[in-house]
Motif scaffolding. Structure first.
Motif, mmCIF file in Angstrom:
data_model
loop_
_atom_site.group_PDB
_atom_site.id
_atom_site.type_symbol
_atom_site.label_atom_id
_atom_site.label_comp_id
_atom_site.label_asym_id
_atom_site.label_seq_id
_atom_site.Cartn_x
_atom_site.Cartn_y
_atom_site.Cartn_z
ATOM 1 N N ARG A 6 0.447 -1.534 -0.386
ATOM 2 C CA ARG A 6 0.036 -0.691 -0.148
ATOM 3 C C ARG A 6 0.593 1.460 0.435
ATOM 4 N N ASP A 7 2.213 1.228 0.910
ATOM 5 C CA ASP A 7 3.010 2.559 0.648
ATOM 6 C C ASP A 7 3.311 2.518 -0.252
ATOM 7 N N THR A 8 4.417 1.738 -1.199
ATOM 8 C CA THR A 8 4.817 1.509 -1.893
ATOM 9 C C THR A 8 4.020 2.289 -3.393
ATOM 10 N N ARG A 9 2.748 1.888 -3.039
ATOM 11 C CA ARG A 9 1.691 2.363 -4.077
ATOM 12 C C ARG A 9 1.659 3.526 -4.181
ATOM 13 N N ILE A 10 1.153 4.001 -2.984
ATOM 14 C CA ILE A 10 1.108 5.423 -2.575
ATOM 15 C C ILE A 10 2.482 6.378 -2.901
ATOM 16 N N LEU A 11 3.578 6.611 -2.362
ATOM 17 C CA LEU A 11 4.525 6.354 -2.820
ATOM 18 C C LEU A 11 4.756 7.051 -4.357
ATOM 19 N N ARG A 12 4.536 5.935 -4.787
ATOM 20 C CA ARG A 12 4.779 5.995 -6.233
ATOM 21 C C ARG A 12 3.525 6.797 -7.223
ATOM 22 N N PHE A 13 2.551 7.178 -6.573
ATOM 23 C CA PHE A 13 1.688 7.505 -7.123
ATOM 24 C C PHE A 13 1.906 9.603 -6.942
ATOM 25 N N LEU A 14 2.415 8.934 -5.424
ATOM 26 C CA LEU A 14 2.970 11.242 -4.858
ATOM 27 C C LEU A 14 3.864 11.327 -5.571
ATOM 28 N N SER A 33 3.342 6.211 4.023
ATOM 29 C CA SER A 33 2.304 5.782 5.008
ATOM 30 C C SER A 33 1.075 6.417 6.280
ATOM 31 N N VAL A 34 1.458 7.683 5.948
ATOM 32 C CA VAL A 34 0.255 8.630 7.050
ATOM 33 C C VAL A 34 -0.740 8.657 6.273
ATOM 34 N N PHE A 35 -1.096 9.264 4.656
ATOM 35 C CA PHE A 35 -2.046 9.045 3.821
ATOM 36 C C PHE A 35 -3.044 8.223 4.373
ATOM 37 N N ILE A 36 -4.353 8.856 4.678
ATOM 38 C CA ILE A 36 -5.521 7.969 4.640
ATOM 39 C C ILE A 36 -6.838 7.280 4.013
ATOM 40 N N GLU A 37 -6.616 6.219 3.276
ATOM 41 C CA GLU A 37 -7.325 6.037 1.918
ATOM 42 C C GLU A 37 -9.001 5.530 2.492
ATOM 43 N N ARG A 38 -9.916 6.164 1.089
ATOM 44 C CA ARG A 38 -11.190 6.306 1.718
ATOM 45 C C ARG A 38 -11.334 6.105 -0.199
ATOM 46 N N GLU A 54 -10.937 17.141 8.482
ATOM 47 C CA GLU A 54 -9.746 16.025 9.024
ATOM 48 C C GLU A 54 -8.030 16.141 8.266
ATOM 49 N N GLY A 55 -8.618 16.880 7.174
ATOM 50 C CA GLY A 55 -7.364 17.155 6.161
ATOM 51 C C GLY A 55 -7.785 17.454 5.397
ATOM 52 N N LEU A 56 -6.179 16.777 4.215
ATOM 53 C CA LEU A 56 -6.037 17.781 2.850
ATOM 54 C C LEU A 56 -6.877 16.254 1.753
ATOM 55 N N TYR A 57 -7.474 16.591 1.241
ATOM 56 C CA TYR A 57 -7.627 15.570 -0.159
ATOM 57 C C TYR A 57 -7.089 15.215 -0.921
ATOM 58 N N LEU A 58 -6.399 14.258 -2.030
ATOM 59 C CA LEU A 58 -5.968 13.964 -2.568
ATOM 60 C C LEU A 58 -6.658 13.450 -3.807
ATOM 61 N N ILE A 59 -7.119 13.226 -4.762
ATOM 62 C CA ILE A 59 -7.954 12.159 -5.275
ATOM 63 C C ILE A 59 -6.797 10.903 -6.600
ATOM 64 N N GLU A 102 -18.864 9.631 -9.515
ATOM 65 C CA GLU A 102 -18.817 8.278 -9.882
ATOM 66 C C GLU A 102 -17.929 7.881 -8.591
ATOM 67 N N GLU A 103 -17.024 6.505 -8.864
ATOM 68 C CA GLU A 103 -16.390 5.382 -7.963
ATOM 69 C C GLU A 103 -15.092 6.308 -7.974
ATOM 70 N N THR A 104 -15.465 6.778 -6.676
ATOM 71 C CA THR A 104 -13.909 7.804 -6.342
ATOM 72 C C THR A 104 -13.127 7.168 -5.732
ATOM 73 N N ARG A 105 -11.373 7.425 -6.075
ATOM 74 C CA ARG A 105 -10.742 6.635 -4.498
ATOM 75 C C ARG A 105 -9.690 8.236 -4.261
ATOM 76 N N LEU A 106 -9.761 8.105 -2.652
ATOM 77 C CA LEU A 106 -9.303 9.222 -2.362
ATOM 78 C C LEU A 106 -8.287 9.357 -0.591
ATOM 79 N N LEU A 107 -7.164 10.141 -1.123
ATOM 80 C CA LEU A 107 -6.121 9.857 -0.140
ATOM 81 C C LEU A 107 -6.176 11.281 0.411
ATOM 82 N N MET A 108 -6.414 11.158 2.182
ATOM 83 C CA MET A 108 -6.597 12.259 3.131
ATOM 84 C C MET A 108 -5.210 12.273 3.740
ATOM 85 N N LEU A 109 -4.287 13.474 3.286
ATOM 86 C CA LEU A 109 -3.225 13.606 4.796
ATOM 87 C C LEU A 109 -3.568 14.989 5.521
#
Length: 611
Positions: A6-14, A33-38, A54-59, A102-109
């Motif tokens: 999970r952390d590797t996937r998020i890192l590559r995305f960022l 590693s601290v991003f919250i997925e939703r 609660e934080g900054l959202y990233l799509i 639409e179906e949306t995957r969010l990352l929240m810092l």
């Protein structure tokens, strides 16, 4: 999926999302590693105005609709877009509504992490500064755009006497949904739409020879080019219309339709990156990059700072390059040894505008053999040809990975840099200037890390080399003439015009490169170099602020000129007649050039700073 995966996937995305990609590697690894997925389903509210954020959202993927407190549309956001920062940088309360469409995957810092990074990273803070500065909010949204930047120019018009049959044929042949009806001198008389054709002409049983004056909407509501997108939305919604003429006085200058609004929302760097990532040929990508001039005009028209505009424009080139590399590997197979594709020039500095060629090279792992080279030659040709197809034309100086000289093992690159530093002849100075702007784009980034560090360290120690680089940086001078005038181009196609590239931004780019060498600064972006030089004390605070202000004015004047050219239907370039500026604008621009010349003098005299 494991936590590590999970952390590797998020890192590559960022790594490919601005401004996260400007953060140091260790910071990026930690926050991944601290991003919250939703995951949010279509129609579900993410938050409403007044909610505590609660934080900054990233799509990561999906679509989010942002509306104001009254429910009026503000913007439609897609993958790689951030939102929620306006509330976080104020009192922590949301100032808009956010809903997934639409179906949306969010990352929240988390909010505390967001604020920590704002304090520690200037580039990160500068990116979100537009949300903290009064009058600079939501600059990319439709409501704050000028009508002049949205409308279709040179609309098709007909006279009131034109027959319904002829008008219908014109609409069919030109694929438009409305025609403006005008008197001589483009004076607006009315507008006729497809709906008029069906509800008035066909349903009313009118003959084909009936003049359109019988079915047109006379004296339609119109807007001035200076009106805002919010005015347009209000007119369309209140009057339930889909076509609005744009007039100056009573003369027609353009038409706006609901299709134009949809097209505006579709033209964003994020949506373009997504389309490029899904393309399977260079020709498909070219259909995306052809919209770059419109994107530039839109970004400039929205009042974005020049470093934001050029960064977003460069992001497109980076995405095209990475996609071409992936397609090349798909066709050629996995590379025989690790490699790294790098950009230099304006793409390397993340300063591309509406006029860009390609400058690139490849570093190969030292394990590469002669038998491996045909693979990399084919890879380079595939990517460079693809970039040319997408509008990034071949470098006139052959500074491309297709040239044998610029596709070499790491050990050869080390010899190149060592030779340029030890023997700084004119060619070495030129090549060093280009190569000190290198930025990794795709491949194994580790091939560059030690090379950059070692080269900067060696260059700083060699005072002769630094001296030659300083002399080289003074070759391009600001266009200052006698008696508070400008020194314009003396002959040729652009006679009596200012060269806003070679005599405008390039002198500052050269200064930034010298400061980077003197301070061992690894940044390649010019503005980032100047800020880092100030932080290190290479330039005084007052000198840095003056130079930054001067650079901003010069760069933004250049971009505004390019946007004006695009808006007028012309191909943008780097030239500008001084007569296009007001007296006040000329005065400010000249003052900016004076600052640059003063800083050049200080560097040339070995002072390095302006007090």
């Amino acid at each position: 999926m494991t936590e590590l995966d999970r952390d590797t996937r998020i890192l590559r995305f960022l790594e490919h999302v601005h401004p996260y990609d400007s953060l140091k590697r260790e910071v990026l690894t930690r926050i991944a590693s601290v991003f919250i997925e939703r995951t949010v389903h279509p129609g579900v509210m993410i938050y409403t105005a007044g909610d505590l954020l609660e934080g900054l959202y990233l799509i990561e993927h999906g679509t989010v609709e942002i509306t104001d407190e009254k429910g009026a549309p503000v913007s439609i956001l897609h993958g790689r877009n951030s939102f929620g920062e306006r509330g976080l940088t104020r009192d922590g309360l949301a100032v808009t509504h956010a809903k997934a469409t639409e179906e949306t995957r969010l990352l929240m810092l988390p909010a505390d992490e967001f604020h920590d990074i704002l304090q520690s990273s200037k580039s990160f803070a500068r990116f979100f500064d537009r949300t903290r500065s009064p009058g600079r909010e939501q600059r990319g949204d439709l409501t704050t755009q000028r009508v002049a930047d949205l409308m279709a120019r040179n609309p098709i018009s007909i006279s009131p006497e034109t027959s319904i049959q002829m008008a219908a044929g014109m609409m069919r042949d030109t694929h438009v949904s409305c025609l403006a009806v005008t008197h001589p001198e483009h004076v607006l008389a009315g507008i006729v739409t497809l709906r008029d054709m069906t509800t008035k002409a066909v349903a009313g049983g009118l003959g084909g020879e009936t003049p359109v004056s019988q079915i047109m909407t006379s004296e339609p509501v119109s807007l001035a080019p200076s009106a805002l997108g919010s005015d347009l939305l209000h007119v369309m919604l209140e009057r339930k219309i889909g076509h609005v003429p744009v007039t100056e006085g009573n003369r027609l200058v353009g038409v706006l339709t609901q299709t134009d609004l949809i097209r505006f929302q579709a033209i964003s760097s994020a949506s373009m990156v997504q389309e490029i990532a899904e393309a399977y040929t260079a020709e498909e990508m070219a259909k995306v990059t052809v919209r770059l001039p419109k994107l530039l005009m839109q970004l400039v028209g929205a009042g974005n700072r020049h470093e934001v505009v050029t960064r977003l424009i460069t992001d497109i080139a980076d995405s095209v390059t990475r996609r071409l590399l992936a397609l090349a590997e798909g066709e050629l197979g996995a590379p025989p040894v690790p490699y790294l594709w790098l950009a230099c020039g304006s793409q390397g500095r993340q300063e591309q505008t509406g006029v860009s060629d390609q400058d690139n090279c490849m570093i190969l792992d030292d394990a590469v053999t002669e038998a491996d080279m045909p693979y990399f030659c084919a890879l380079a040709k595939f990517v460079c040809d693809g970039l040319d197809t997408c509008g990034y034309f071949y470098c006139p100086g052959d500074m491309m990975a297709t040239a044998e000289r610029w596709c070499q093992p790491l050990k050869v690159w080390k010899r190149y840099f060592a030779g340029w530093i030890d023997k700084p002849d004119p060619e070495a100075q030129m090549l060093a200037s280009v190569m000190f702007d290198l930025r990794p784009i795709g491949g194994t980034h580790a091939l560059f890390d030690n090379l950059q560090d070692e080269t900067l360290a060696a260059a700083r120690k060699n005072t002769i080399f630094v001296g030659h680089m300083i002399v080289n940086s003074l070759k391009h001078t600001p266009p200052l003439g006698l008696f508070r005038g400008f020194a314009t181009v003396r002959s040729g196609e652009h006679k009596n015009e200012l060269d806003m590239k070679m005599n405008g931004v390039v002198p500052v780019v050269d200064l930034g490169r010298v400061y980077a060498l003197q301070g061992g600064i690894t940044e390649v972006n010019t503005r980032a170099r100047l800020e880092a030089a100030e932080a290190l004390g290479t330039i005084s605070h007052s000198g840095a602020h003056d130079l930054l202000d001067a650079y901003d004015l010069i760069a933004e004047t250049r971009l505004k000129r390019q946007a004006d050219e695009i808006r007028a239907g012309r191909k943008p370039d780097n030239y500008m007649p001084p007569s296009d500026l007001s007296d006040l604008e000329r005065s400010h621009l000249r003052d900016a050039f004076v600052v640059v010349r003063t800083m050049q003098s200080a560097v040339g005299q070995g002072k390095g700073m302006l007090s």
